[in-house]
Write a protein that holds these residues in place. Structure first.
Motif, PDB file in Angstrom:
ATOM      1  N   HIS A 170      10.998   8.840   5.998  1.00  0.00           N
ATOM      2  CA  HIS A 170       9.534   8.969   6.044  1.00  0.00           C
ATOM      3  C   HIS A 170       9.091  10.429   5.986  1.00  0.00           C
ATOM      4  O   HIS A 170       7.901  10.707   6.144  1.00  0.00           O
ATOM      5  CB  HIS A 170       9.013   8.365   7.349  1.00  0.00           C
ATOM      6  CG  HIS A 170       9.540   9.055   8.568  1.00  0.00           C
ATOM      7  ND1 HIS A 170      10.825   8.863   9.020  1.00  0.00           N
ATOM      8  CD2 HIS A 170       8.984   9.975   9.390  1.00  0.00           C
ATOM      9  CE1 HIS A 170      11.022   9.626  10.091  1.00  0.00           C
ATOM     10  NE2 HIS A 170       9.934  10.302  10.329  1.00  0.00           N
TER      11      HIS A 170
ATOM     12  N   VAL B 246       2.266   7.104   7.660  1.00  0.00           N
ATOM     13  CA  VAL B 246       3.709   6.948   7.857  1.00  0.00           C
ATOM     14  C   VAL B 246       4.350   8.260   8.315  1.00  0.00           C
ATOM     15  O   VAL B 246       5.258   8.255   9.144  1.00  0.00           O
ATOM     16  CB  VAL B 246       4.375   6.441   6.556  1.00  0.00           C
ATOM     17  CG1 VAL B 246       5.888   6.398   6.701  1.00  0.00           C
ATOM     18  CG2 VAL B 246       3.833   5.058   6.186  1.00  0.00           C
ATOM     19  N   TRP B 247       3.863   9.389   7.797  1.00  0.00           N
ATOM     20  CA  TRP B 247       4.544  10.661   8.035  1.00  0.00           C
ATOM     21  C   TRP B 247       3.737  11.677   8.839  1.00  0.00           C
ATOM     22  O   TRP B 247       4.207  12.788   9.094  1.00  0.00           O
ATOM     23  CB  TRP B 247       4.934  11.313   6.716  1.00  0.00           C
ATOM     24  CG  TRP B 247       3.825  11.494   5.710  1.00  0.00           C
ATOM     25  CD1 TRP B 247       3.586  10.738   4.606  1.00  0.00           C
ATOM     26  CD2 TRP B 247       2.803  12.516   5.709  1.00  0.00           C
ATOM     27  NE1 TRP B 247       2.486  11.207   3.911  1.00  0.00           N
ATOM     28  CE2 TRP B 247       1.991  12.298   4.577  1.00  0.00           C
ATOM     29  CE3 TRP B 247       2.489  13.589   6.553  1.00  0.00           C
ATOM     30  CZ2 TRP B 247       0.891  13.119   4.267  1.00  0.00           C
ATOM     31  CZ3 TRP B 247       1.389  14.398   6.248  1.00  0.00           C
ATOM     32  CH2 TRP B 247       0.614  14.156   5.119  1.00  0.00           C
TER      33      TRP B 247
ATOM     34  N   ARG C  14       6.260  -0.861   9.614  1.00  0.00           N
ATOM     35  CA  ARG C  14       5.308  -0.852  10.732  1.00  0.00           C
ATOM     36  C   ARG C  14       3.895  -0.685  10.199  1.00  0.00           C
ATOM     37  O   ARG C  14       2.957  -1.321  10.683  1.00  0.00           O
ATOM     38  CB  ARG C  14       5.657   0.289  11.685  1.00  0.00           C
ATOM     39  CG  ARG C  14       4.784   0.380  12.929  1.00  0.00           C
ATOM     40  CD  ARG C  14       5.100   1.677  13.680  1.00  0.00           C
ATOM     41  NE  ARG C  14       6.519   1.810  13.962  1.00  0.00           N
ATOM     42  CZ  ARG C  14       7.123   2.969  14.246  1.00  0.00           C
ATOM     43  NH1 ARG C  14       6.421   4.100  14.256  1.00  0.00           N
ATOM     44  NH2 ARG C  14       8.414   2.999  14.495  1.00  0.00           N
ATOM     45  N   GLU C  15       3.752   0.146   9.194  1.00  0.00           N
ATOM     46  CA  GLU C  15       2.432   0.398   8.616  1.00  0.00           C
ATOM     47  C   GLU C  15       2.044  -0.660   7.585  1.00  0.00           C
ATOM     48  O   GLU C  15       0.865  -0.952   7.398  1.00  0.00           O
ATOM     49  CB  GLU C  15       2.426   1.782   7.955  1.00  0.00           C
ATOM     50  CG  GLU C  15       1.066   2.259   7.497  1.00  0.00           C
ATOM     51  CD  GLU C  15       0.087   2.453   8.644  1.00  0.00           C
ATOM     52  OE1 GLU C  15      -1.130   2.344   8.399  1.00  0.00           O
ATOM     53  OE2 GLU C  15       0.551   2.708   9.783  1.00  0.00           O
TER      54      GLU C  15
ATOM     55  N   ARG D 249       9.434   2.855   9.852  1.00  0.00           N
ATOM     56  CA  ARG D 249       8.108   3.488   9.797  1.00  0.00           C
ATOM     57  C   ARG D 249       7.253   2.897   8.683  1.00  0.00           C
ATOM     58  O   ARG D 249       6.031   2.808   8.803  1.00  0.00           O
ATOM     59  CB  ARG D 249       8.266   4.989   9.579  1.00  0.00           C
ATOM     60  CG  ARG D 249       8.931   5.708  10.727  1.00  0.00           C
ATOM     61  CD  ARG D 249       8.025   6.766  11.284  1.00  0.00           C
ATOM     62  NE  ARG D 249       8.703   7.582  12.280  1.00  0.00           N
ATOM     63  CZ  ARG D 249       8.172   8.667  12.831  1.00  0.00           C
ATOM     64  NH1 ARG D 249       6.965   9.058  12.473  1.00  0.00           N
ATOM     65  NH2 ARG D 249       8.835   9.358  13.729  1.00  0.00           N
ATOM     66  N   TRP D 250       7.898   2.495   7.598  1.00  0.00           N
ATOM     67  CA  TRP D 250       7.154   1.923   6.475  1.00  0.00           C
ATOM     68  C   TRP D 250       6.663   0.515   6.787  1.00  0.00           C
ATOM     69  O   TRP D 250       5.481   0.203   6.575  1.00  0.00           O
ATOM     70  CB  TRP D 250       8.035   1.912   5.221  1.00  0.00           C
ATOM     71  CG  TRP D 250       8.258   3.287   4.673  1.00  0.00           C
ATOM     72  CD1 TRP D 250       9.351   4.078   4.850  1.00  0.00           C
ATOM     73  CD2 TRP D 250       7.337   4.045   3.885  1.00  0.00           C
ATOM     74  NE1 TRP D 250       9.178   5.286   4.224  1.00  0.00           N
ATOM     75  CE2 TRP D 250       7.958   5.292   3.617  1.00  0.00           C
ATOM     76  CE3 TRP D 250       6.064   3.798   3.380  1.00  0.00           C
ATOM     77  CZ2 TRP D 250       7.332   6.276   2.860  1.00  0.00           C
ATOM     78  CZ3 TRP D 250       5.442   4.781   2.618  1.00  0.00           C
ATOM     79  CH2 TRP D 250       6.072   5.999   2.367  1.00  0.00           C
TER      80      TRP D 250
END
Length: 540
Positions: A106, A116-117, A157-158, A154-155
């Motif tokens: 991420h 994400v970042w 999750r979003e 992280r991806w």
């Protein structure tokens, strides 16, 4: 004297060179430009070691592995500053590595995905372009690396619609249930999403290769993918999605590299892989079966790299003996089975608490063994670190970095992919203590050894530009390792005085946060430091 440089494509192999040192002149001849560059690196090392007056000699040399690289993890908390990345590139160039990968989940600033970042201090497109050019001028290929299947927490999750298990899954390591997803669905929607990411990410790299990751996809067979896996098998579903990713990679004019752990579970599927794909055969223990696994890839005709590691992650101060054995096995077995490349991996699992010097044994040994295992397996890595990394003529710095990595063995308990020292440090003191089989007498021996090694810090005189940072990193790594041992020993005593432990860990945390900013961006520091602060809570 006179220094002359020349090229000889016909008689010297690619990346190879010949150095002829006579009384009045030095002649460097390369099989290509890279070979000349490597000849200059060798000449520089000779002058550093012996001075300007060199004895007459002739050196002819060329590498065993055409591709020799290092992969740095920039997704588990640490994203190095641009200055630190440039320093890494200079070091790797001097060691004759010709490939660098930055493991990315991420930590690239995708324009449409700031959510994400946003807290990760990611690499920007402009920074990647600048680093790519910096690498190119030092004959290093900056290979794009983006994990495109698993390790996508992280991806997803979003973007939960893309998650294979949006509400978590059973993790095979520890047999516990996660609270959120970790993998993309292996479907067309995920491929379209990846295609959009590739279109922004890949143009920043000149390399025609692309590491798409796809390791540890342990969610397959659970969640959305379960009916599909019941029908086609887990490996069958995996290979189909990998083929879809490969088509995207080809569309963007690249060649796919992928981690080979999943396909090796059912090696008969290797023959179903796309043509020209490169498998990355990773394994990080001294006894990893590079021989058996390399034979599987070799028989199939699939090009592959061997990918050992520095053994620094989840260790605090390294696992030196394991690291060296792992790197040697990868080199000898990789050469035996015709591996196309050798990639030293340096991960940051669990908060990336290890400092840079604890990866140096792996960087240097990997460079030696991948260049020529036959002559370098017995190289003096400590002396090499003192010359190349630390510029310590007294030799104490390299010796300390090496010896700290063997202290965990004194506990009498060896762990895979981690050390007992790391487990002790992050024990919360409310749960059952880890590694009860470790004898108290052995733990005391480990503490005594750390105390002994601490005394040698005063003899460390690294003259490299980052010398003062290096000494502090070695000291705080040692302090972390010793604190974990003291936590366990205190719990085994009749009375527990928490105050000294509390003050000790508070100082460690303060030093960790200061040292982090000396080489790395702020993003990720909170996550790393929070693990230490969680260990502090039982002491308050």
């Amino acid at each position: 004297g006179i220094l002359t440089l020349d090229l000889d494509h016909r008689h010297i192999p690619a990346q190879g060179y010949r150095i002829e040192i006579a009384t009045s002149c030095i002649q460097l001849t390369g099989g290509d430009e890279a070979g000349l560059f490597y000849a200059l690196q060798t000449l520089r090392q000779l002058i550093t070691a012996a001075g300007l007056v060199l004895p007459e000699m002739v050196i002819e040399d060329h590498p065993d592995f055409a591709e020799r690289g290092v992969m740095l993890d920039i997704s588990r908390c640490k994203v190095p500053t641009m200055e630190a990345l440039s320093s890494y590139v200079d070091l790797f160039a001097s060691l004759k590595y010709n490939q660098l990968q930055l493991y990315t989940e991420h930590t690239f600033a995708f324009a449409a995905h700031e959510a994400v970042w946003y807290d990760a201090s990611p690499m920007t497109a402009e920074q990647v372009l600048a680093l790519d050019e910096y690498c190119r001028r030092r004959y290093i290929q900056l290979v794009p690396n983006f994990n495109s299947f698993g390790h996508a927490a992280r991806w997803v999750r979003e973007y939960p619609d893309l998650a294979n298990c949006p509400h978590g899954a059973i993790c095979p390591w520890g047999n516990y249930r996660t609270t959120e997803g970790n993998s993309f669905k292996p479907n067309a929607a995920s491929l379209r999403f990846l295609d959009s990411l590739y279109a922004e990410f890949l143009p920043n790299f000149q390399s025609r290769m692309f590491n798409v990751g796809c390791d540890e996809t342990w969610e397959l067979g659970q969640g959305w993918s379960k009916p599909l896996c019941d029908k086609k098998g887990v490996t069958g579903v995996y290979v189909d999605f990998l083929k879809g990713i490969d088509r995207l990679v080809q569309k963007h004019g690249r060649k796919t590299m992928f981690w080979g752990d999943i396909i090796l579970r059912e090696p008969e599927f290797i023959r179903n892989l796309p043509e020209d794909i490169i498998a990355l055969n990773w394994g990080y223990e001294a006894n990893h079966p590079f021989d058996k696994e390399g034979a599987n890839f070799s028989r199939s005709g699939v090009p592959f790299y061997v990918c050992p590691g520095t053994s620094s992650w989840n260790s605090l101060v390294g696992r030196t003996n394991n690291c060296i054995a792992n790197l040697k096995s990868a080199a000898t077995n990789g050469a035996l089975h015709g591996a196309a490349g050798y990639l030293v991996t340096d991960w940051g699992d669990g908060g990336h608490h290890q400092y840079q010097p604890f990866s140096y044994p792996g960087y240097l040994a990997g460079a030696c063994y991948s260049w020529c295992a036959a002559t370098n397996l017995d190289s003096d890595i400590v002396a090499g670190m003192n010359q190349v990394m630390f510029a310590d003529r007294g030799g104490a710095t390299g010796r300390l970095a090496w010896e700290l990595g063997n202290v965990h063995e004194l506990t009498g308990v060896l762990r895979s992919n981690s050390s007992t020292l790391n487990g002790f440090l992050f024990w919360n003191m409310a749960d059952k203590p880890p590694y009860p089989e470790a004898k108290t007498a052995n733990l005391r021996k480990a503490v005594a050894r750390l105390n002994e090694l601490e005394q040698s810090l005063v003899d460390c005189r690294p003259m490299a530009s980052d010398g003062p940072i290096v000494v502090k990193e070695l000291a705080n790594g040692l302090a972390m390792a010793r604190h974990g041992l003291r936590r366990i020993l205190a719990s085994r005593g009749k009375t527990v005085n928490l105050r000294p432990l509390r003050h000790e860990l508070q100082h460690i945390i303060s030093q960790h946060e200061t040292l982090w900013m000396a080489r790395n961006r702020h993003g990720g520091l909170h996550d790393s430091s929070e693990r230490l602060r969680t260990a502090l809570k039982p002491l308050l």
